[in-house]
Enzyme design. Structure first.
Site, PDB file in Angstrom:
ATOM      1  N   GLY A   9      -4.672  -0.509   2.198  1.00  0.00           N
ATOM      2  CA  GLY A   9      -3.981  -0.123   0.975  1.00  0.00           C
ATOM      3  C   GLY A   9      -4.837   0.886   0.238  1.00  0.00           C
ATOM      4  CD  GLN A  48      -8.962   2.734  -3.687  1.00  0.00           C
ATOM      5  OE1 GLN A  48      -7.839   2.412  -3.330  1.00  0.00           O
ATOM      6  NE2 GLN A  48     -10.057   2.272  -3.122  1.00  0.00           N
ATOM      7  CB  CYS A  85     -12.520  -2.356  -2.344  1.00  0.00           C
ATOM      8  SG  CYS A  85     -11.882  -1.028  -3.366  1.00  0.00           S
ATOM      9  CG  LEU A  86     -10.629   2.140   1.680  1.00  0.00           C
ATOM     10  CD1 LEU A  86      -9.553   3.209   1.787  1.00  0.00           C
ATOM     11  CD2 LEU A  86     -11.356   1.969   3.002  1.00  0.00           C
ATOM     12  CG  HIS A 112      -7.336  -4.695  -3.801  1.00  0.00           C
ATOM     13  ND1 HIS A 112      -8.520  -5.290  -3.428  1.00  0.00           N
ATOM     14  CD2 HIS A 112      -7.616  -3.353  -3.848  1.00  0.00           C
ATOM     15  CE1 HIS A 112      -9.454  -4.366  -3.269  1.00  0.00           C
ATOM     16  NE2 HIS A 112      -8.935  -3.181  -3.506  1.00  0.00           N
ATOM     17  CD  GLU A 113      -4.779  -0.935  -2.882  1.00  0.00           C
ATOM     18  OE1 GLU A 113      -5.360  -0.119  -3.616  1.00  0.00           O
ATOM     19  OE2 GLU A 113      -5.307  -1.420  -1.867  1.00  0.00           O
ATOM     20  CG  HIS A 166      -7.940   0.172  -6.894  1.00  0.00           C
ATOM     21  ND1 HIS A 166      -9.267   0.433  -7.144  1.00  0.00           N
ATOM     22  CD2 HIS A 166      -7.890  -0.373  -5.646  1.00  0.00           C
ATOM     23  CE1 HIS A 166      -9.981   0.051  -6.084  1.00  0.00           C
ATOM     24  NE2 HIS A 166      -9.177  -0.434  -5.171  1.00  0.00           N
TER      25      HIS A 166
HETATM   26 NI    NI Z   1      -9.628  -1.218  -3.293  1.00  0.00          NI
END
Ligand code: NI
Length: 177
Positions: free
Chosen positions: A48, A53, A102-103, A144-145, A148
């Site tokens: 995701g 991000q 998480c990226l 989660h997104e 963000h």
């Molecule tokens: Ni993330």
């Protein structure tokens, strides 16, 4: 285009993203952001990704992945999905725990409580309003997104920071797959 991932520590990641306005739908600008999101998610092997991000302060998120995803091999595939201006309408009382990564926080994982299911209202790329219930890993990714988009990262959702670990070490210990 594959974009750089905004890493934790860069203040931009903490901004609250702006809603996508009605006149932006179907524009080249928005379509480019959508294409960049999917391309970047794929390149970095994310499950995701949120627009914040890739340095875009708009309420857009994407998720989905195929079989045998390298970062989450134990999860069943989820078809690609895009959500614009997503909003959680209802959520389960039931809370479930899973190790999340998480990226923007490379190489670490932590055990994060999330609602087992959520009902989300959002717009698709054409601006149509959709409302759906999602559960399990998909519901987790969406939560989660959306975090963000509000400048929030998963460690702030954790209730036991002792579970935070290095991905490779957690795998070596058999704590995650
Ligand atoms: Ni993330």
């Amino acid at each position: 285009m594959i974009k750089h991932i905004v890493l934790a520590g860069i203040p931009q990641l903490r901004e609250i993203a702006e809603p996508v306005s009605a006149d932006m739908f179907q524009s080249v600008a928005l379509n480019t952001i959508i294409a960049d999101l999917f391309e970047t998610m794929k390149a970095y092997k994310g499950v995701g990704i949120a627009a914040t991000q890739i340095g875009v302060s708009l309420r857009v998120l994407a998720y989905g992945f195929d079989f045998n995803h390298p970062r989450y091999p134990e999860q069943d595939p989820i078809p690609l999905c895009l959500m614009i201006n997503p909003e959680i309408i209802t959520k389960s009382k039931e809370i479930v725990y899973l190790f999340e990564g998480c990226l923007s926080l490379p190489e670490v994982r932590g055990l994060v409580p999330r609602h087992e299911w959520i009902e989300v209202k959002y717009q698709n790329e054409h601006g149509q309003v959709m409302q759906k219930r999602h559960s399990g890993f998909e519901a987790r990714i969406i939560q989660h997104e959306i975090d963000h988009l509000d400048g929030k990262l998963y460690p702030e959702r954790m209730d036991n920071m002792r579970t935070l670990g290095i991905t490779a070490a957690l795998r070596e210990s058999g704590i995650i797959r």
